[in-house]
Design a protein around this motif. Structure first.
Motif, mmCIF file in Angstrom:
data_model
loop_
_atom_site.group_PDB
_atom_site.id
_atom_site.type_symbol
_atom_site.label_atom_id
_atom_site.label_comp_id
_atom_site.label_asym_id
_atom_site.label_seq_id
_atom_site.Cartn_x
_atom_site.Cartn_y
_atom_site.Cartn_z
ATOM 1 N N ARG A 49 -17.143 12.949 -17.048
ATOM 2 C CA ARG A 49 -16.722 14.325 -16.922
ATOM 3 C C ARG A 49 -15.448 14.731 -16.498
ATOM 4 N N GLY A 50 -14.844 13.823 -15.957
ATOM 5 C CA GLY A 50 -13.308 14.333 -15.626
ATOM 6 C C GLY A 50 -12.454 14.128 -16.912
ATOM 7 N N ALA A 51 -12.709 12.738 -17.481
ATOM 8 C CA ALA A 51 -12.112 12.969 -18.618
ATOM 9 C C ALA A 51 -12.516 13.837 -19.876
ATOM 10 N N SER A 52 -13.681 14.270 -19.934
ATOM 11 C CA SER A 52 -14.121 15.194 -20.711
ATOM 12 C C SER A 52 -13.143 16.722 -20.327
ATOM 13 N N PHE A 53 -13.170 16.974 -19.137
ATOM 14 C CA PHE A 53 -12.458 17.976 -18.704
ATOM 15 C C PHE A 53 -10.872 18.105 -19.129
ATOM 16 N N TYR A 54 -10.238 17.011 -18.851
ATOM 17 C CA TYR A 54 -8.843 16.821 -19.291
ATOM 18 C C TYR A 54 -8.511 16.855 -20.856
ATOM 19 N N LEU A 55 -9.631 16.180 -21.549
ATOM 20 C CA LEU A 55 -9.404 16.229 -22.986
ATOM 21 C C LEU A 55 -9.603 17.703 -23.613
ATOM 22 N N ARG A 56 -10.513 18.268 -22.824
ATOM 23 C CA ARG A 56 -10.607 19.806 -23.427
ATOM 24 C C ARG A 56 -9.362 20.734 -22.997
ATOM 25 N N THR A 57 -8.668 20.170 -22.097
ATOM 26 C CA THR A 57 -7.127 20.813 -21.896
ATOM 27 C C THR A 57 -6.315 20.202 -22.812
ATOM 28 N N THR A 121 -9.944 10.345 -29.598
ATOM 29 C CA THR A 121 -10.360 9.988 -28.412
ATOM 30 C C THR A 121 -11.600 10.763 -28.062
ATOM 31 N N VAL A 122 -11.679 12.128 -28.267
ATOM 32 C CA VAL A 122 -12.983 12.854 -28.302
ATOM 33 C C VAL A 122 -13.787 12.583 -29.031
ATOM 34 N N SER A 123 -13.911 12.160 -30.260
ATOM 35 C CA SER A 123 -14.777 11.545 -31.174
ATOM 36 C C SER A 123 -15.480 10.527 -30.755
#
Length: 250
Positions: A49-57, A121-123
């Motif tokens: 969840r933390g990684a998802s947040f930072y990847l979105r930004t 990374t996101v993929s």
């Protein structure tokens, strides 16, 4: 005649109690294994969840730290449970494959992040959420994270209702918006009730649930008054609640 010592008698009684417990309450060990697995997955998922947040930004540097911690936590999951799944998952033919797939995705995402490739990374790591949902669903396991996923899915659906000129004159559009607001309110309220005790006693969590429910009430007011500006503001505010639910509690 040699009589057993007190220590020997206590040991024998303890052994009898252990056997009796296994016979009379066979589900206790199974429940403990499932609880341990869910907690181990949650520890890794917190970093997802933390990684998802930072990847979105677009913050790959900090996302890399989260992915690194996620990898360590997931390796612990694989080490303990890959060859010894809890009984709830024992019949799943894709058990090991799913755990390996998640581990490989984390590794690929970490490599891509270290190379500065945001899209790759996101993929790589993005599908982990769906893999865990599917793993639990096909084995009839339901945890609080699944309720959050349902809330986010309902939230995504209502956020698709972008205000547009004359939208409130479209009865079908209005009826679908009203129905989706009811779905969001229902699921958020369900998550509020289904949350672990520690969250139900958490003021921040309760404010979030109440805030999301208030936003759905505002959607109904916007419909009744045909107020496009109110609807736009309401959906924007709700988006924040929906994202925080996943980031902090998912």
């Amino acid at each position: 005649m040699n009589f057993p010592t007190m220590l020997q008698r206590c040991s024998a009684i303890g052994a009898v109690l252990i056997v009796a417990g296994a016979v009379l309450f066979p589900g206790l060990g199974q429940a403990a294994d499932l609880k341990a697995f869910n907690e181990s997955v949650a520890a890794a998922y917190r970093h997802f969840r933390g990684a998802s947040f930072y990847l979105r930004t677009g913050n790959l540097a900090v996302a890399t730290f989260e992915l690194d911690d996620m990898q360590a936590a997931w390796r612990a999951v694989e080490t303990r449970f890959s060859a010894a799944p809890p009984d709830s998952f024992a019949a799943d033919p894709a058990w090991r494959e799913t755990l390996r797939d998640i581990g490989a995705r984390i590794e690929n995402a970490l490599r891509a992040a270290e190379e500065g490739d945001l899209k790759r990374t996101v993929s790589a790591v993005g599908p982990v959420r769906g893999l865990l949902v599917a793993l639990r669903a096909r084995n009839n396991v339901y945890v609080f994270s699944d309720c959050v996923n349902e809330a986010n899915a309902a939230g995504e659906a209502i956020l698709a209702f972008r205000p547009r000129p004359h939208a409130f004159d479209d009865d079908d559009w209005v009826n679908r918006l009203r129905a989706q607001a009811a779905v969001v309110a229902y699921i958020y309220a369900k998550c509020g009730r289904a949350a672990p005790l520690v969250l139900r006693n958490d003021a921040g969590f309760n404010r979030l649930i109440d805030g999301a429910l208030d936003e759905m009430a505002s959607v109904l007011i916007a419909i009744a008054t045909k107020n496009s500006r109110l609807l736009a503001i309401t959906l924007g505010e709700f988006r924040s609640f929906d994202r925080i639910l996943f980031l902090n509690y998912g």
